[in-house]
Design a protein around this motif. Structure first.
Motif, PDB file in Angstrom:
ATOM      1  N   GLN A 121       0.833  -1.212   0.000  1.00  0.00           N
ATOM      2  CA  GLN A 121       0.000   0.000   0.000  1.00  0.00           C
ATOM      3  C   GLN A 121       0.866   1.260   0.000  1.00  0.00           C
ATOM      4  OE1 GLN A 121      -2.970  -1.028  -0.600  1.00  0.00           O
ATOM      5  NE2 GLN A 121      -2.455  -3.125   0.034  1.00  0.00           N
ATOM      6  N   ASN A 122       2.114   1.097  -0.416  1.00  0.00           N
ATOM      7  CA  ASN A 122       3.039   2.221  -0.550  1.00  0.00           C
ATOM      8  C   ASN A 122       3.446   2.267  -2.017  1.00  0.00           C
ATOM      9  OD1 ASN A 122       5.302   3.911  -0.708  1.00  0.00           O
ATOM     10  ND2 ASN A 122       6.088   3.288   1.290  1.00  0.00           N
ATOM     11  N   SER A 123       2.896   3.223  -2.770  1.00  0.00           N
ATOM     12  CA  SER A 123       3.084   3.242  -4.217  1.00  0.00           C
ATOM     13  C   SER A 123       4.535   3.414  -4.637  1.00  0.00           C
ATOM     14  CB  SER A 123       2.241   4.364  -4.835  1.00  0.00           C
ATOM     15  OG  SER A 123       2.682   5.639  -4.371  1.00  0.00           O
ATOM     16  N   TYR A 124       5.369   3.932  -3.732  1.00  0.00           N
ATOM     17  CA  TYR A 124       6.766   4.145  -4.109  1.00  0.00           C
ATOM     18  C   TYR A 124       7.487   2.824  -4.367  1.00  0.00           C
ATOM     19  CZ  TYR A 124       6.266   9.057  -2.901  1.00  0.00           C
ATOM     20  OH  TYR A 124       5.863  10.367  -2.862  1.00  0.00           O
ATOM     21  N   TYR A 125       7.090   1.767  -3.686  1.00  0.00           N
ATOM     22  CA  TYR A 125       7.719   0.467  -3.928  1.00  0.00           C
ATOM     23  C   TYR A 125       7.478   0.011  -5.365  1.00  0.00           C
ATOM     24  CZ  TYR A 125       9.166  -0.689   0.856  1.00  0.00           C
ATOM     25  OH  TYR A 125       9.804  -0.728   2.063  1.00  0.00           O
ATOM     26  N   GLY A 126       6.231   0.056  -5.796  1.00  0.00           N
ATOM     27  CA  GLY A 126       5.910  -0.360  -7.150  1.00  0.00           C
ATOM     28  C   GLY A 126       6.560   0.535  -8.191  1.00  0.00           C
ATOM     29  N   ARG A 127       6.579   1.828  -7.928  1.00  0.00           N
ATOM     30  CA  ARG A 127       7.191   2.762  -8.878  1.00  0.00           C
ATOM     31  C   ARG A 127       8.687   2.516  -9.007  1.00  0.00           C
ATOM     32  NH1 ARG A 127       4.929   8.364  -6.662  1.00  0.00           N
ATOM     33  NH2 ARG A 127       6.478   9.210  -8.123  1.00  0.00           N
ATOM     34  N   LEU A 128       9.333   2.172  -7.897  1.00  0.00           N
ATOM     35  CA  LEU A 128      10.760   1.860  -7.956  1.00  0.00           C
ATOM     36  C   LEU A 128      10.998   0.629  -8.816  1.00  0.00           C
ATOM     37  CD1 LEU A 128      13.684   2.298  -7.013  1.00  0.00           C
ATOM     38  CD2 LEU A 128      13.146   0.897  -5.003  1.00  0.00           C
ATOM     39  N   PHE A 129      10.194  -0.403  -8.608  1.00  0.00           N
ATOM     40  CA  PHE A 129      10.343  -1.631  -9.385  1.00  0.00           C
ATOM     41  C   PHE A 129      10.122  -1.365 -10.865  1.00  0.00           C
ATOM     42  CE2 PHE A 129       9.857  -6.417  -9.201  1.00  0.00           C
ATOM     43  CZ  PHE A 129      10.999  -6.615  -8.450  1.00  0.00           C
ATOM     44  N   ASP A 130       9.198  -0.464 -11.175  1.00  0.00           N
ATOM     45  CA  ASP A 130       8.882  -0.170 -12.567  1.00  0.00           C
ATOM     46  C   ASP A 130      10.058   0.457 -13.302  1.00  0.00           C
ATOM     47  OD1 ASP A 130       6.358  -1.183 -12.313  1.00  0.00           O
ATOM     48  OD2 ASP A 130       5.383   0.751 -12.008  1.00  0.00           O
ATOM     49  N   THR A 131      10.938   1.145 -12.590  1.00  0.00           N
ATOM     50  CA  THR A 131      12.094   1.744 -13.254  1.00  0.00           C
ATOM     51  C   THR A 131      13.086   0.679 -13.701  1.00  0.00           C
ATOM     52  OG1 THR A 131      13.415   2.051 -11.224  1.00  0.00           O
ATOM     53  CG2 THR A 131      11.884   3.811 -11.831  1.00  0.00           C
ATOM     54  N   PHE A 132      13.006  -0.514 -13.097  1.00  0.00           N
ATOM     55  CA  PHE A 132      13.923  -1.581 -13.446  1.00  0.00           C
ATOM     56  C   PHE A 132      13.353  -2.511 -14.515  1.00  0.00           C
ATOM     57  CE2 PHE A 132      14.845  -1.307  -8.664  1.00  0.00           C
ATOM     58  CZ  PHE A 132      15.694  -0.233  -8.841  1.00  0.00           C
ATOM     59  N   GLY A 133      12.037  -2.735 -14.476  1.00  0.00           N
ATOM     60  CA  GLY A 133      11.435  -3.680 -15.398  1.00  0.00           C
ATOM     61  C   GLY A 133      11.946  -5.093 -15.164  1.00  0.00           C
ATOM     62  N   THR A 134      11.899  -5.904 -16.196  1.00  0.00           N
ATOM     63  CA  THR A 134      12.282  -7.302 -16.046  1.00  0.00           C
ATOM     64  C   THR A 134      13.790  -7.491 -15.899  1.00  0.00           C
ATOM     65  OG1 THR A 134      12.264  -7.552 -18.448  1.00  0.00           O
ATOM     66  CG2 THR A 134      10.265  -8.195 -17.259  1.00  0.00           C
ATOM     67  N   SER A 135      14.561  -6.383 -15.945  1.00  0.00           N
ATOM     68  CA  SER A 135      15.992  -6.500 -15.631  1.00  0.00           C
ATOM     69  C   SER A 135      16.185  -7.013 -14.214  1.00  0.00           C
ATOM     70  CB  SER A 135      16.681  -5.138 -15.776  1.00  0.00           C
ATOM     71  OG  SER A 135      16.717  -4.729 -17.119  1.00  0.00           O
ATOM     72  N   MET A 136      15.190  -6.804 -13.356  1.00  0.00           N
ATOM     73  CA  MET A 136      15.282  -7.281 -11.983  1.00  0.00           C
ATOM     74  C   MET A 136      15.168  -8.803 -11.909  1.00  0.00           C
ATOM     75  SD  MET A 136      15.736  -4.721  -9.905  1.00  0.00           S
ATOM     76  CE  MET A 136      14.990  -4.719  -8.278  1.00  0.00           C
ATOM     77  N   VAL A 137      14.697  -9.431 -12.989  1.00  0.00           N
ATOM     78  CA  VAL A 137      14.524 -10.888 -13.005  1.00  0.00           C
ATOM     79  C   VAL A 137      15.256 -11.430 -14.230  1.00  0.00           C
ATOM     80  CG1 VAL A 137      12.857 -12.773 -12.824  1.00  0.00           C
ATOM     81  CG2 VAL A 137      12.224 -10.492 -12.031  1.00  0.00           C
ATOM     82  N   PRO A 138      16.578 -11.432 -14.212  1.00  0.00           N
ATOM     83  CA  PRO A 138      17.362 -11.818 -15.399  1.00  0.00           C
ATOM     84  C   PRO A 138      17.395 -13.322 -15.611  1.00  0.00           C
ATOM     85  CG  PRO A 138      18.831 -11.329 -13.594  1.00  0.00           C
ATOM     86  CD  PRO A 138      17.433 -11.066 -13.081  1.00  0.00           C
ATOM     87  N   ARG A 139      16.249 -13.901 -15.967  1.00  0.00           N
ATOM     88  CA  ARG A 139      16.140 -15.349 -16.075  1.00  0.00           C
ATOM     89  C   ARG A 139      17.081 -15.935 -17.138  1.00  0.00           C
ATOM     90  NH1 ARG A 139      11.899 -18.517 -14.300  1.00  0.00           N
ATOM     91  NH2 ARG A 139      11.259 -17.829 -12.247  1.00  0.00           N
ATOM     92  N   GLN A 140      17.448 -15.116 -18.163  1.00  0.00           N
ATOM     93  CA  GLN A 140      18.273 -15.670 -19.227  1.00  0.00           C
ATOM     94  C   GLN A 140      19.598 -16.199 -18.713  1.00  0.00           C
ATOM     95  OE1 GLN A 140      17.610 -12.513 -18.764  1.00  0.00           O
ATOM     96  NE2 GLN A 140      19.402 -11.206 -19.103  1.00  0.00           N
TER      97      GLN A 140
END
Length: 248
Positions: free
Chosen positions: A166-185
């Motif tokens: 319920q803190n929008s800043y967390y989601g907004r921070l994640f959005d700046t990274f995109g799927t780079s945060m989950v480098p499955r390759q």
């Protein structure tokens, strides 16, 4: 090129990961003020001679700096340090993750962010949040079963945890990274046998569901523990790949 500029630039050292090493050194010189706003960078040829890297590596490193807004290019004149080189927002771009060591640094960052977020989500989640997380997990299961990496679905699940704070800043921070945060390759799933892939996906599913269950049940301590365990084990897997010599 002035002697001082040459002396500053010649401190750049070769590294096993040449492009990121060159980019990191230039970034460090810009941030420290050794390379000042408006200062002209050495020519590509001078960089090649100083570092021993190829022209391709030099151009890729400079492209990384341009993407970060740290340098600008002027037709016929070369590259210059931006007049305002301090980035206005933090970001992670794909070229930042060209080695397993860099992926591990991102995982350290994620642990710091998501550990706290998991605890807050356990305290603040709503029925809609629980339904959203379950939906994201179901989508991840389907993607893996269909033979994909599930990077998009994995990202969506982790983002749903941040939304549940319920803190929008967390989601907004994640959005700046995109799927780079989950480098499955980097997990080299395509190199696994069917049995290895099955063990890997079963383990990942178990870890994800442990996080989800703790948040759903409102267990703050368990949510943090499950999240840290999941990302720490991911880090351990990447370290194993690095030790096996699979980093680029």
């Amino acid at each position: 090129m002035r002697d001082r500029d040459s002396a500053v630039f010649n401190t750049i050292q070769q590294t096993p990961n040449l492009r990121s090493g060159l980019a990191d050194r230039l970034i460090a010189q810009i941030e420290s003020g050794d390379l000042k706003p408006g200062q002209r960078l050495p020519t590509e040829q001078a960089i090649m001679e100083a570092t021993g890297v190829s022209r391709t590596i030099v151009r890729e490193a400079l492209a990384t700096l341009r993407a970060k807004g740290l340098i600008t290019t002027r037709q016929g004149l070369g590259a210059f340090v931006s007049n305002d080189p301090n980035p206005r927002s933090f970001s992670i771009i794909p070229t930042d993750l060209e080695s397993i060591d860099e992926v591990l640094r991102v995982l350290e960052l994620r642990i710091g962010i998501e550990y706290e977020a998991a605890g807050l989500a356990a305290l603040r989640r709503t029925p809609d949040d629980i339904a959203r997380m379950q939906k994201r997990l179901d989508a991840l299961d389907r993607a893996i079963q269909q033979g994909g990496y599930g990077a998009e679905e994995d990202y969506a699940f982790h983002r749903s945890i941040l939304v549940a704070t319920q803190n929008s800043y967390y989601g907004r921070l994640f959005d700046t990274f995109g799927t780079s945060m989950v480098p499955r390759q980097w997990m080299r799933l395509d190199r696994m046998t069917d049995a290895e892939r099955q063990r890997h996906t079963t383990r990942m599913r178990k870890e994800h569901y442990a996080i989800f269950t703790a948040i759903r049940d409102g267990n703050e301590a368990a949510a943090r523990k499950a999240l840290r365990n999941h990302l720490s084990r991911s880090a351990a897997r990447f370290e194993s790949l690095r030790d096996e010599g699979l980093s680029r």
